[in-house]
Scaffold this motif. Structure first.
Motif, PDB file in Angstrom:
ATOM      1  N   GLY A  69      -0.266 -10.428  -3.622  1.00 38.90           N
ATOM      2  CA  GLY A  69      -0.130  -8.970  -3.726  1.00 38.90           C
ATOM      3  C   GLY A  69      -0.818  -8.262  -2.577  1.00 38.90           C
ATOM      4  N   GLY A  70      -0.036  -7.614  -1.711  1.00 37.52           N
ATOM      5  CA  GLY A  70      -0.580  -6.919  -0.545  1.00 37.52           C
ATOM      6  C   GLY A  70      -0.783  -5.439  -0.798  1.00 37.52           C
ATOM      7  N   PHE A  71      -1.873  -4.906  -0.258  1.00 42.03           N
ATOM      8  CA  PHE A  71      -2.209  -3.496  -0.409  1.00 42.03           C
ATOM      9  C   PHE A  71      -2.401  -2.864   0.970  1.00 42.03           C
ATOM     10  CE2 PHE A  71      -3.441  -5.527  -4.307  1.00 42.03           C
ATOM     11  CZ  PHE A  71      -3.048  -4.630  -5.278  1.00 42.03           C
ATOM     12  N   ILE A  72      -1.751  -1.730   1.178  1.00 45.51           N
ATOM     13  CA  ILE A  72      -1.939  -0.962   2.410  1.00 45.51           C
ATOM     14  C   ILE A  72      -3.146  -0.052   2.184  1.00 45.51           C
ATOM     15  CG2 ILE A  72      -0.945   0.711   4.006  1.00 45.51           C
ATOM     16  CD1 ILE A  72       1.840  -0.365   3.126  1.00 45.51           C
ATOM     17  N   MET A  73      -4.162  -0.251   3.007  1.00 45.09           N
ATOM     18  CA  MET A  73      -5.416   0.466   2.875  1.00 45.09           C
ATOM     19  C   MET A  73      -5.338   1.826   3.577  1.00 45.09           C
ATOM     20  SD  MET A  73      -7.479  -1.762   1.333  1.00 45.09           S
ATOM     21  CE  MET A  73      -6.063  -1.953   0.305  1.00 45.09           C
ATOM     22  N   PRO A  74      -6.261   2.729   3.261  1.00 48.97           N
ATOM     23  CA  PRO A  74      -6.290   4.031   3.935  1.00 48.97           C
ATOM     24  C   PRO A  74      -6.460   3.914   5.457  1.00 48.97           C
ATOM     25  CG  PRO A  74      -7.722   4.058   2.012  1.00 48.97           C
ATOM     26  CD  PRO A  74      -7.255   2.643   2.185  1.00 48.97           C
ATOM     27  N   ASN A  75      -7.039   2.808   5.928  1.00 46.15           N
ATOM     28  CA  ASN A  75      -7.209   2.602   7.370  1.00 46.15           C
ATOM     29  C   ASN A  75      -5.985   1.914   8.002  1.00 46.15           C
ATOM     30  OD1 ASN A  75      -7.413  -0.043   6.509  1.00 46.15           O
ATOM     31  ND2 ASN A  75      -9.463  -0.389   7.342  1.00 46.15           N
ATOM     32  N   THR A  76      -4.889   1.793   7.249  1.00 51.06           N
ATOM     33  CA  THR A  76      -3.601   1.177   7.641  1.00 51.06           C
ATOM     34  C   THR A  76      -3.627  -0.347   7.684  1.00 51.06           C
ATOM     35  OG1 THR A  76      -3.789   1.294  10.065  1.00 51.06           O
ATOM     36  CG2 THR A  76      -2.897   3.254   8.937  1.00 51.06           C
ATOM     37  N   ASP A  77      -4.737  -0.980   7.304  1.00 50.85           N
ATOM     38  CA  ASP A  77      -4.745  -2.437   7.174  1.00 50.85           C
ATOM     39  C   ASP A  77      -3.867  -2.828   5.989  1.00 50.85           C
ATOM     40  OD1 ASP A  77      -6.570  -2.647   9.236  1.00 50.85           O
ATOM     41  OD2 ASP A  77      -8.227  -3.374   7.996  1.00 50.85           O
ATOM     42  N   LEU A  78      -3.304  -4.019   6.049  1.00 49.76           N
ATOM     43  CA  LEU A  78      -2.593  -4.618   4.923  1.00 49.76           C
ATOM     44  C   LEU A  78      -3.415  -5.826   4.503  1.00 49.76           C
ATOM     45  CD1 LEU A  78      -0.137  -5.035   3.041  1.00 49.76           C
ATOM     46  CD2 LEU A  78       0.883  -6.396   4.876  1.00 49.76           C
ATOM     47  N   THR A  94       4.711  -0.565 -11.621  1.00 50.98           N
ATOM     48  CA  THR A  94       4.688  -1.476 -10.481  1.00 50.98           C
ATOM     49  C   THR A  94       5.799  -1.105  -9.503  1.00 50.98           C
ATOM     50  OG1 THR A  94       3.673  -3.327 -11.640  1.00 50.98           O
ATOM     51  CG2 THR A  94       5.104  -3.886  -9.831  1.00 50.98           C
ATOM     52  N   VAL A  95       5.519  -1.288  -8.222  1.00 47.44           N
ATOM     53  CA  VAL A  95       6.499  -0.998  -7.174  1.00 47.44           C
ATOM     54  C   VAL A  95       6.975  -2.300  -6.542  1.00 47.44           C
ATOM     55  CG1 VAL A  95       5.561   1.288  -6.697  1.00 47.44           C
ATOM     56  CG2 VAL A  95       4.683  -0.683  -5.438  1.00 47.44           C
ATOM     57  N   ARG A  96       8.158  -2.283  -5.985  1.00 43.67           N
ATOM     58  CA  ARG A  96       8.725  -3.457  -5.314  1.00 43.67           C
ATOM     59  C   ARG A  96       8.399  -3.365  -3.829  1.00 43.67           C
ATOM     60  NH1 ARG A  96      10.112  -8.299  -6.851  1.00 43.67           N
ATOM     61  NH2 ARG A  96      12.138  -9.039  -6.191  1.00 43.67           N
ATOM     62  N   ASP A  97       7.129  -3.248  -3.536  1.00 44.23           N
ATOM     63  CA  ASP A  97       6.664  -3.061  -2.171  1.00 44.23           C
ATOM     64  C   ASP A  97       5.162  -3.337  -2.160  1.00 44.23           C
ATOM     65  OD1 ASP A  97       6.667  -2.412   0.525  1.00 44.23           O
ATOM     66  OD2 ASP A  97       7.593  -0.450   0.240  1.00 44.23           O
ATOM     67  N   PHE A  98       4.538  -3.159  -1.008  1.00 51.14           N
ATOM     68  CA  PHE A  98       3.085  -3.262  -0.959  1.00 51.14           C
ATOM     69  C   PHE A  98       2.494  -2.086  -1.737  1.00 51.14           C
ATOM     70  CE2 PHE A  98       4.284  -5.066   3.307  1.00 51.14           C
ATOM     71  CZ  PHE A  98       4.059  -6.386   2.963  1.00 51.14           C
ATOM     72  N   GLY A  99       1.353  -2.324  -2.379  1.00 49.82           N
ATOM     73  CA  GLY A  99       0.656  -1.222  -3.031  1.00 49.82           C
ATOM     74  C   GLY A  99       0.028  -0.342  -1.967  1.00 49.82           C
ATOM     75  N   GLN A 100       0.145   0.951  -2.125  1.00 51.70           N
ATOM     76  CA  GLN A 100      -0.462   1.869  -1.159  1.00 51.70           C
ATOM     77  C   GLN A 100      -1.689   2.515  -1.780  1.00 51.70           C
ATOM     78  OE1 GLN A 100       2.068   4.318   1.207  1.00 51.70           O
ATOM     79  NE2 GLN A 100       3.662   2.773   1.312  1.00 51.70           N
ATOM     80  N   LEU A 101      -2.642   1.677  -2.137  1.00 49.91           N
ATOM     81  CA  LEU A 101      -3.891   2.106  -2.733  1.00 49.91           C
ATOM     82  C   LEU A 101      -4.886   0.964  -2.624  1.00 49.91           C
ATOM     83  CD1 LEU A 101      -3.764   1.894  -6.592  1.00 49.91           C
ATOM     84  CD2 LEU A 101      -1.982   0.955  -5.169  1.00 49.91           C
ATOM     85  N   VAL A 102      -6.137   1.296  -2.821  1.00 46.88           N
ATOM     86  CA  VAL A 102      -7.198   0.292  -2.821  1.00 46.88           C
ATOM     87  C   VAL A 102      -7.391  -0.174  -4.263  1.00 46.88           C
ATOM     88  CG1 VAL A 102      -9.634  -0.140  -2.316  1.00 46.88           C
ATOM     89  CG2 VAL A 102      -8.319   1.422  -0.868  1.00 46.88           C
ATOM     90  N   PRO A 103      -7.342  -1.479  -4.525  1.00 42.59           N
ATOM     91  CA  PRO A 103      -7.565  -1.952  -5.901  1.00 42.59           C
ATOM     92  C   PRO A 103      -8.950  -1.552  -6.398  1.00 42.59           C
ATOM     93  CG  PRO A 103      -6.740  -3.724  -4.501  1.00 42.59           C
ATOM     94  CD  PRO A 103      -7.077  -2.578  -3.598  1.00 42.59           C
ATOM     95  N   ASP A 104      -9.069  -1.426  -7.713  1.00 42.23           N
ATOM     96  CA  ASP A 104     -10.371  -1.119  -8.318  1.00 42.23           C
ATOM     97  C   ASP A 104     -11.304  -2.324  -8.255  1.00 42.23           C
ATOM     98  OD1 ASP A 104      -9.956   1.638  -9.432  1.00 42.23           O
ATOM     99  OD2 ASP A 104      -8.258   0.592 -10.334  1.00 42.23           O
TER     100      ASP A 104
END
Length: 184
Positions: A69-78, A94-104
């Motif tokens: 599971g990949g997440f796009i971070m606020p600094n644009t890192d994946l 759930t989305v069919r893409d990278f999550g655009q949030l930082v996990p808890d």
């Protein structure tokens, strides 16, 4: 050369076409390619997901993701933690893409070739970007380190109880339960 999420998407598609099994992350414009993990680390991750999932699912607290599971971070890192959790209020569907949030919650599990300092840096970066708790599981030391945004780090071993009260009130697991059993 600085890479983007679109470059990662293209590389992943090419690797899939070539039937290559690599995980890709984007850090500060650089592509990180990682091969499969050792099976002990994988088993620990699966057990952590099972133990936590047994608590989270009936309570509808949120979603657990594995290392894919990949997440796009606020600094644009994946980035893709070995295990992550996002509270239900933050990801209702759930989305069919990278999550655009930082996990808890982010969990990193040291594999035989990982350097602890790099994993600590990854966990700390997640915390700086908004994660509420970070966990580093080190099978070599039979230890679990719990990181919090205020800089506190608790190192647990043996029968110490791992708790994450800010996300999972009442959940606890003995650190010893995370290690793979020996069948003899």
């Amino acid at each position: 050369m600085t890479f983007t999420i679109e470059d990662v998407d293209r590389l992943q598609q090419k690797l899939q076409e070539d039937e290559q099994d690599y995980q890709i992350e984007l850090q500060e414009g650089n592509i990180l390619v990682m091969g499969p993990s050792d099976i002990e680390s994988s088993e620990i991750g699966a057990e952590f997901i099972r133990l936590l999932g047994n608590w989270i699912k009936p309570r509808k607290l949120g979603r657990i993701f594995d290392s894919s599971g990949g997440f796009i971070m606020p600094n644009t890192d994946l980035r893709a933690p070995d295990v992550s959790f996002v509270a239900a209020a933050r990801l209702k569907r759930t989305v069919r893409d990278f999550g655009q949030l930082v996990p808890d919650l982010v969990v990193e599990i040291k594999s035989k070739t990982d350097r602890v300092s790099k994993l600590e840096d990854k966990v700390k970066l997640f915390l700086e970007l908004g994660a509420r708790v970070g966990i580093l599981i080190n099978p070599d030391e039979l230890s679990v380190s719990v990181y919090r945004p205020n800089g506190d780090v608790a190192v647990l071993t043996g029968e110490d109880k791992l708790t994450v009260n800010e996300l999972f009130p009442g959940w606890e697991v003995a650190v010893s339960e995370l290690w793979p059993p020996v069948f003899e």
